[in-house]
Design a protein around this motif. Structure first.
Motif, PDB file in Angstrom:
ATOM      1  N   LYS A 118       0.836  -1.197   0.000  1.00 38.99           N
ATOM      2  CA  LYS A 118       0.000   0.000   0.000  1.00 38.99           C
ATOM      3  C   LYS A 118       0.873   1.251   0.000  1.00 38.99           C
ATOM      4  CE  LYS A 118      -3.912   1.980   2.486  1.00 38.99           C
ATOM      5  NZ  LYS A 118      -4.760   1.845   3.667  1.00 38.99           N
ATOM      6  N   SER A 119       1.916   1.259   0.816  1.00 36.02           N
ATOM      7  CA  SER A 119       2.785   2.434   0.855  1.00 36.02           C
ATOM      8  C   SER A 119       3.606   2.540  -0.426  1.00 36.02           C
ATOM      9  CB  SER A 119       3.705   2.394   2.081  1.00 36.02           C
ATOM     10  OG  SER A 119       4.571   1.279   2.006  1.00 36.02           O
ATOM     11  N   ALA A 120       3.995   1.412  -1.006  1.00 36.34           N
ATOM     12  CA  ALA A 120       4.744   1.437  -2.266  1.00 36.34           C
ATOM     13  C   ALA A 120       3.855   1.913  -3.404  1.00 36.34           C
ATOM     14  CB  ALA A 120       5.297   0.051  -2.586  1.00 36.34           C
ATOM     15  N   ASN A 121       2.597   1.503  -3.413  1.00 40.41           N
ATOM     16  CA  ASN A 121       1.672   1.919  -4.474  1.00 40.41           C
ATOM     17  C   ASN A 121       1.337   3.390  -4.392  1.00 40.41           C
ATOM     18  OD1 ASN A 121       1.536  -0.595  -5.624  1.00 40.41           O
ATOM     19  ND2 ASN A 121      -0.342  -1.180  -4.577  1.00 40.41           N
ATOM     20  N   SER A 122       1.365   3.970  -3.207  1.00 44.81           N
ATOM     21  CA  SER A 122       1.048   5.391  -3.097  1.00 44.81           C
ATOM     22  C   SER A 122       2.156   6.253  -3.693  1.00 44.81           C
ATOM     23  CB  SER A 122       0.803   5.785  -1.639  1.00 44.81           C
ATOM     24  OG  SER A 122       1.975   5.649  -0.896  1.00 44.81           O
ATOM     25  N   ALA A 123       3.354   5.693  -3.829  1.00 42.95           N
ATOM     26  CA  ALA A 123       4.475   6.440  -4.409  1.00 42.95           C
ATOM     27  C   ALA A 123       4.620   6.164  -5.901  1.00 42.95           C
ATOM     28  CB  ALA A 123       5.763   6.088  -3.683  1.00 42.95           C
TER      29      ALA A 123
END
Length: 126
Positions: A118-123
């Motif tokens: 989720k944090s990787a996809n937000s970037a």
């Protein structure tokens, strides 16, 4: 060597420079819905009343989908509880305790991986 450093710098700027937040995505989604309705209005020569009816239809269908997802989640949870009750009948108390510990550990690992994605996809840039 200089090319490698410059490539890495441009890549870093590209990823961080164009990252979208969740709010941006939601606003973008709302804008796309409005554009789609406008395009339908032009292509089909719709009246404002028809556009309002289509918009209401889309919103009601979205609410139905959300309700169905909630119901399916409830069904899944019920099936999981039934499965766990059957496992408890089969396993000894020590085995069942260990089974629950292993299950909790796997759930924690899945949750951690989900948070990482989720944090990787937000970037990530679309």
């Amino acid at each position: 060597m200089k090319k490698l450093i410059l490539s890495a710098a441009f890549l870093g700027l590209g990823v961080f420079g164009f990252a979208q937040t969740t709010q941006d995505r939601k606003a973008n989604f709302e804008q796309k819905k409005a554009e789609h309705l406008q395009k339908m209005k032009q292509e089909l020569n719709l009246t404002d009343a028809q556009v309002a009816q289509i918009k209401a239809l889309h919103e009601s269908k979205a609410a139905e989908r959300k309700q169905e997802m909630t119901a399916k989640k409830g069904d899944r949870m019920q099936k999981m509880k039934e499965n766990e009750a059957e496992m408890q009948k089969i396993l000894t108390p020590e085995q069942f305790k260990k089974f629950q510990e292993l299950k909790a550990k796997k759930m924690a690992e899945r949750k951690e991986k989900f948070q990482e994605r989720k944090s990787a996809n937000s970037a990530v840039v679309k």
